[in-house]
Design an enzyme around this catalytic site. Structure first.
Site, PDB file in Angstrom:
ATOM      1  N   LYS A  11       7.418  12.700   7.759  1.00  0.00           N
ATOM      2  CA  LYS A  11       6.734  13.892   8.034  1.00  0.00           C
ATOM      3  C   LYS A  11       5.417  13.274   9.149  1.00  0.00           C
ATOM      4  CE  LYS A  11       2.205  13.887   5.727  1.00  0.00           C
ATOM      5  NZ  LYS A  11       1.411  13.461   6.405  1.00  0.00           N
ATOM      6  N   GLY A 103       0.936   7.644   5.582  1.00  0.00           N
ATOM      7  CA  GLY A 103       0.333   8.622   6.085  1.00  0.00           C
ATOM      8  C   GLY A 103       1.309   9.531   7.106  1.00  0.00           C
ATOM      9  N   ALA A 109       8.697  12.560   0.415  1.00  0.00           N
ATOM     10  CA  ALA A 109       9.863  13.092   0.840  1.00  0.00           C
ATOM     11  C   ALA A 109      10.536  12.739  -0.381  1.00  0.00           C
ATOM     12  CB  ALA A 109       9.921  11.834   2.169  1.00  0.00           C
ATOM     13  N   ASP A 141       1.651  17.411  -0.280  1.00  0.00           N
ATOM     14  CA  ASP A 141       3.314  17.164   0.444  1.00  0.00           C
ATOM     15  C   ASP A 141       4.502  17.739   0.358  1.00  0.00           C
ATOM     16  OD1 ASP A 141       1.066  16.750   1.919  1.00  0.00           O
ATOM     17  OD2 ASP A 141       1.449  14.330   2.297  1.00  0.00           O
TER      18      ASP A 141
HETATM   19  P1  ATP Z   1       0.502  11.130   2.266  1.00  0.00           P
HETATM   20  O1  ATP Z   1       0.076  11.128   3.793  1.00  0.00           O
HETATM   21  O2  ATP Z   1       1.184  12.194   1.545  1.00  0.00           O
HETATM   22  O3  ATP Z   1      -1.081  10.859   1.501  1.00  0.00           O
HETATM   23  P2  ATP Z   1       1.694   8.002   2.448  1.00  0.00           P
HETATM   24  O4  ATP Z   1       2.619   7.945   3.946  1.00  0.00           O
HETATM   25  O5  ATP Z   1      -0.059   7.816   2.514  1.00  0.00           O
HETATM   26  O6  ATP Z   1       1.241  10.355   2.009  1.00  0.00           O
HETATM   27  P3  ATP Z   1       2.860   6.990   0.401  1.00  0.00           P
HETATM   28  O7  ATP Z   1       3.786   6.450   1.226  1.00  0.00           O
HETATM   29  O8  ATP Z   1       3.630   8.737  -0.496  1.00  0.00           O
HETATM   30  O9  ATP Z   1       2.061   7.352   1.114  1.00  0.00           O
HETATM   31  O10 ATP Z   1       2.620   6.266  -0.970  1.00  0.00           O
HETATM   32  C1  ATP Z   1       1.167   5.822  -0.969  1.00  0.00           C
HETATM   33  C2  ATP Z   1       0.981   5.495  -2.891  1.00  0.00           C
HETATM   34  O11 ATP Z   1       2.345   6.251  -2.925  1.00  0.00           O
HETATM   35  C3  ATP Z   1       1.838   4.120  -2.672  1.00  0.00           C
HETATM   36  O12 ATP Z   1       0.637   3.676  -3.259  1.00  0.00           O
HETATM   37  C4  ATP Z   1       3.255   4.055  -3.434  1.00  0.00           C
HETATM   38  O13 ATP Z   1       3.099   3.240  -4.449  1.00  0.00           O
HETATM   39  C5  ATP Z   1       2.990   5.452  -4.704  1.00  0.00           C
HETATM   40  N1  ATP Z   1       4.467   5.501  -4.097  1.00  0.00           N
HETATM   41  C6  ATP Z   1       5.168   6.451  -5.244  1.00  0.00           C
HETATM   42  N2  ATP Z   1       6.012   6.570  -5.423  1.00  0.00           N
HETATM   43  C7  ATP Z   1       6.185   6.453  -4.399  1.00  0.00           C
HETATM   44  C8  ATP Z   1       7.854   6.623  -3.252  1.00  0.00           C
HETATM   45  N3  ATP Z   1       9.098   6.828  -3.546  1.00  0.00           N
HETATM   46  N4  ATP Z   1       7.639   6.121  -2.119  1.00  0.00           N
HETATM   47  C9  ATP Z   1       5.928   5.386  -1.560  1.00  0.00           C
HETATM   48  N5  ATP Z   1       5.310   5.360  -2.499  1.00  0.00           N
HETATM   49  C10 ATP Z   1       5.443   5.510  -3.247  1.00  0.00           C
END
Ligand code: ATP
Length: 303
Positions: A11, A103, A109, A141
């Site tokens: 997203k 982000g 997802a 999310d």
């Molecule tokens: P958001 O915008 O919801 O905060 P984000 O995109 O910043 O999410 P993600 O890629 O969802 O961050 O990952 C954040 C943290 O979650 C990472 O440090 C990772 O180690 C942990 N994590 C746990 N499970 C997963 C997964 N299946 N895929 C990605 N990261 C994961």
């Protein structure tokens, strides 16, 4: 059913305004979220459980393979609620394509896709409302990632009100390839940044209603003119953020903004040709550059 393949869509936030910290530590947000075609693929297989209850492997070896993974949490939440998997277990392989900690809600997802897969594999035919209430318990999310498309998201992120899905505009995502902790960005937002120096309250309201109007009629210009992310003021690497945005705009993007807590930036174009031109320039500075499009749906069982 012995297995399933699911797609987990990323997203972006077309609009994100953040209220003060609540007593439970979360922030009240108002966000217009948009699903992207950019997605992870998750492969699920039922097992006899002799190698463990939930076992995970991921194409990105740096991701947690145990309870630190949101997929693990989603599966255990589902199993706890429904009583499936009292015997046996499940194996999951995650083909990770969504940049991590950028982000783009890749973890959420994946969790949404895992809930769908569990329901499918055990043929439970749970209602969307039941799955959604589990999603909200797994992470903020996750409910949006189930819905996808275009939606107004409020509360701590768990309340999703679907909007008219936008046409398939193009998005170029640029990421430095470093992870940023969402909690750190919110902490910084509380202490140093806040809304100070940024858009005032009235301007925020104007941007949100302009955006919602644009979404209603699928108007690219109105959408681009009203993007906003309050967390941009709390990002540490401000110069890099500005560089990515400037590069995208000079290369022909109609708008560019940080997504969620960053550090990834997205740039919007109407056509594929423009997206290719923007990606061409962004790639010179951003270690990860991806061309993708808006999606009118969220997590999905793949055929
Ligand atoms: P958001 O915008 O919801 O905060 P984000 O995109 O910043 O999410 P993600 O890629 O969802 O961050 O990952 C954040 C943290 O979650 C990472 O440090 C990772 O180690 C942990 N994590 C746990 N499970 C997963 C997964 N299946 N895929 C990605 N990261 C994961």
């Amino acid at each position: 059913m012995l297995g399933a393949k699911t797609l987990a869509r990323a997203k972006i936030n077309l609009f994100l305004s953040v209220g003060p910290r609540r007593e439970d530590g979360y922030h009240e947000i108002r966000s217009v979220m948009q699903a992207l075609e950019l997605s992870d693929e998750l492969y699920f297989r039922r097992t006899d459980g002799s190698r463990g209850r939930v076992t995970l492997r991921c194409s990105d070896g740096d991701l947690p393979a145990g309870e630190g993974n949101l997929v693990w949490r989603a599966i255990e939440t589902f199993a706890g609620e429904t009583g499936v998997m009292d015997e046996g277990g499940i194996e999951v392989f995650i083909n990770k394509r969504i940049p991590v900690g950028a982000g783009l809600a890749g973890g959420s997802a994946d969790a949404a896709a895992a809930l769908l897969a569990m329901n499918h594999i055990w043929e439970l035919e749970m209602s969307p409302a039941e799955i959604e209430s589990m999603a909200a318990r797994v992470g903020s999310d996750v409910p949006f990632c189930l819905h996808g498309g275009t939606a107004m998201v409020t509360g701590r992120g768990e309340k999703v009100q679907p909007l008219e899905p936008l046409p398939s505009f193009q998005a170029v995502v640029a990421s430095p390839g470093e992870q940023v902790s969402t909690a750190d960005v919110y902490r910084r937002f509380d202490t140093v940044a806040g809304e100070s120096g940024l858009t005032g309250k009235e301007e925020l309201e104007r941007a949100l209603s302009g955006l919602l109007e644009g979404v209603k009629i699928g108007d690219f210009e109105a959408v681009c003119a009203n993007l906003h992310n309050s967390l941009e003021s709390a990002t540490i690497a401000r110069d890099r953020l500005e560089l990515y945005k400037k590069t995208a705009l000079e290369a022909g993007a109609a708008a560019a903004l940080m997504t969620g807590s960053g550090p990834a930036v997205f740039a919007l174009t109407r056509t594929l040709e423009d997206a290719a031109g923007v990606a061409w320039e962004l790639e010179k500075t951003a270690p990860i550059t991806i061309i993708t499009g808006f999606a009118d749906r969220g997590a999905q069982i793949a055929d």
